[in-house]
Design a protein around this motif. Structure first.
Motif: not given
Length: 627
Positions: A385, A388, A392, A404, A431, A440, A443
């Motif tokens: 989290k 993101v 993002v 993505i 998501l 992850t 990410i």
């Protein structure tokens, strides 16, 4: 089983662990030297599947006891490890972190329910079923309550719960193989199925057990290494279970900023308008169209809610909503806890230990090995989290990270610029919870070999559970239906042939259903727990601890519990039925479970007392010798 046997097992798996670590390091060096990402994905997937196939070939057997219960000579430590792998399915490995990411505190119901269930297993079931012996859970139901009716119901419950569960695992296999092998999801499902079948077909529980030990080592390594890297990268503390707490304050601050952003509020308002429009369409729709519109409306309503809805404990706009959220949390926790204690493929594992003492000990080891993952899942959710929110959300849509696009091709990520400003708002990013764990490493910008390692771990988790589930279904059909009811004089060779044929058939059907993408992994798994809880737990517990429980009572209780649960679950999912007390479908068993207990007690008291043989069986099972 001597000390030398244990030492050999430790030696074999120590060498295996060292070889696996060297394999990962070699791939990391290869990536540094320019090895393409797709080659890394293929290498990870093919190497792990070939490894499991090799173990299956080496441990193949045609002996009935070896095939059904691994010869009853699996030491407690290794049975605990195998149970941990059997238990930590794609739901735990892939879905847990994503659920905590999406639901916040509400996701803790899964951790509390699943871990609490092992307490029930240790106290009420494992030692007594091991003392009983035999091969399957329907074996106990059939012996305790007599006749073929109770056994048939137990077989039906086993198939329903296990098939629902195995569909979720094969679905997880499809996600992993399609993303990391670059093939379509539908093809990925059947590619992964090959890895599942090799072990189950060749060696039954013997092959599955020793493969699951190997799979546990891979999956726990794959789960811990990435989050340790991320923890050190973000907080400079390489212990994620401790470090992630410091990130929550930063995430909360970021969420406060997002909630006060006019652009975010405008996007939520647009989704609220869409929800209203869909509600108007629902008023004149019918059948499947109405169900689809309802799901789209719920999705839009979720996007329209303030961000705090996803992060507060028991979030809701009203006191009534908070009460409903609390009720759902408690109901889900109970269903998962009781379902854990009633899952046939988990309870079968305790038939494989040499003694009752080791059956108890293996529950302890199972909890220890499982806790390594469960204590780490919140860290994954928090770090994902954080990444993101920081990297993002608020970015130009044409400059979004490559992950993505990659995961959008699999159908687990979606971006919708609903306000047309070219900037990604939080509500415009969707998501699927199943993507959080697998994505992850990407990410967080870690090397691709780490993403491949996570995929190998997810594949190990899904395959290990799928192996056990398929074997449970095949054994119930071949042993409890064919051997116990149709041909009790069948030879071992014939029984093995029928078991393997049924296993292949069930696997193909499950793969087809999984290819249709029925729902998220965690939702499908939760349905299986409700089915198992309502069908088995009352009959098993009362069958062990209450001599007065009769066959008529058990049959009526299992039919009532399972029937009510299925009625509610199917009604909500496929017929637009209204919720009872606001309970979601993932906790459908909360209605069937108490009714099962009540009906068994009432009907048993109204029917003749069981005979002496049954009471002697209960007496014998109730006081298990330690050896």
């Amino acid at each position: 089983m001597g000390r030398g046997y244990l030492l050999n097992l430790f030696r074999y798996y120590s060498v295996y662990t060292g070889a696996f670590v060297m394999f990962v390091l070699a791939l990391a060096v290869a990536e540094y030297m320019g090895m393409p990402e797709q080659w890394i994905g293929w290498t990870f997937m093919s190497a792990t599947i070939l490894l499991y196939a090799g173990i299956g070939i080496l441990t193949r057997t045609s002996d009935v006891t070896e095939y059904y219960v691994a010869g009853r000579r699996v030491p407690a430590l290794f049975n605990g490890m195998a149970t941990g792998a059997d238990w930590m399915s794609a739901a735990s490995f892939i879905g847990m972190a994503g659920t905590l990411y999406a639901k916040g505190y509400d996701g803790l119901a899964f951790i509390m329910g699943w871990t609490g269930g092992y307490v029930l297993v240790a106290l009420f079931l494992a030692p007594y079923l091991r003392k009983f012996g035999q091969f399957t859970i329907p074996d106990f139901i059939g012996a305790r309550y007599g006749g073929h009716t109770a056994r048939t119901l137990a077989v039906a419950g086993t198939i329903l719960a296990s098939f629902t569960y195995v569909t979720a695992q094969i679905y997880g296999v499809g996600i992993i193989t399609s993303r990391f092998l670059g093939i379509s999801f539908e093809i990925g499902v059947f590619v992964g199925l090959g890895g599942i079948l090799i072990c189950s077909l060749l060696g039954g529980m013997r092959a599955v057990t020793w493969t699951q030990v190997a799979q546990y080592i891979i999956l726990i390594t794959a789960y811990l290494i990435p989050v340790v890297f991320i923890s050190y990268k973000v907080t400079h503390v390489p212990i994620p279970q401790i470090a992630y707490g410091s990130m929550i304050e930063q995430i909360t601050q970021r969420e406060t900023e997002l909630m006060s952003d006019p652009a975010q509020a405008a996007v939520r308002a647009m989704y609220a308008q869409r929800a209203q429009a869909l509600a108007q369409k629902m008023a004149v729709a019918s059948g499947d169209e109405k169900i689809q519109l309802k799901r789209a409306k719920e999705f839009s309503e979720d996007k329209a809610r303030p961000l705090s809805h996803h992060t507060e404990a028991f979030p809701a706009a009203t006191d009534a909503g908070r009460d409903t959220a609390r009720i759902n949390f408690i109901a889900l926790t109970i269903c998962l806890m009781v379902g854990t204690a009633a899952l046939p493929h988990i309870l079968m594992r305790f038939y494989t230990t040499p003694s009752v003492r080791e059956a108890r000990q293996s529950v302890f080891w199972s909890l220890l090995f499982i806790s390594l993952l469960y204590f780490t899942a919140p860290a994954y959710a928090v770090f994902a989290k954080y990444e993101v929110y920081e990297n993002v959300i608020g970015a130009p849509i044409n400059e979004l990270p490559a992950w993505i696009t990659s995961w959008a091709k699999v159908g687990l990520v979606a971006v919708e610029d609903i306000n047309g400003d070219g900037i990604l708002q939080l509500a415009e990013l969707w998501l699927n919870p199943d993507v959080i764990l697998l994505a992850t490493p990407e990410i967080a910008g870690l090397p691709y070999v780490v993403a491949g390692l996570v995929a190998a771990g997810g594949l190990a988790a899904a395959l290990s559970t799928a192996d056990g589930l398929l074997l449970t279904i095949a054994n119930a059909l071949s042993h409890d239906v064919y051997y116990q009811m149709i041909d009790s004089k069948a030879s071992s060779a014939r029984r093995m042939a029928i078991t393997k044929s049924l296993l292949l058939l069930v696997a193909l059907i499950a793969a087809y259903v999984a290819s249709l993408k029925p729902d998220t992994i965690l939702s499908m798994v939760a349905w299986a727990f409700s089915i198992a809880a309502s069908c088995f737990f009352p009959a098993l517990v009362l069958g062990i601890f209450w001599k007065r429980a009769t066959a008529q009572g058990a049959i009526a209780g299992m039919l009532t519990g399972l029937g009510v649960t299925l009625f509610y679950l199917i009604g909500l999912r496929f017929f637009d039925m209204d919720k009872w007390f606001g309970i979601h479908d993932v906790a459908a068993g909360i209605f069937g479970l108490p009714l099962g207990f009540i009906v068994i007690v009432v009907v048993s008291l109204l029917t003749p007392t069981p005979g002496r043989e049954v009471q002697a069986l209960v007496e014998n099972v109730r006081y298990p010798a330690l050896r």
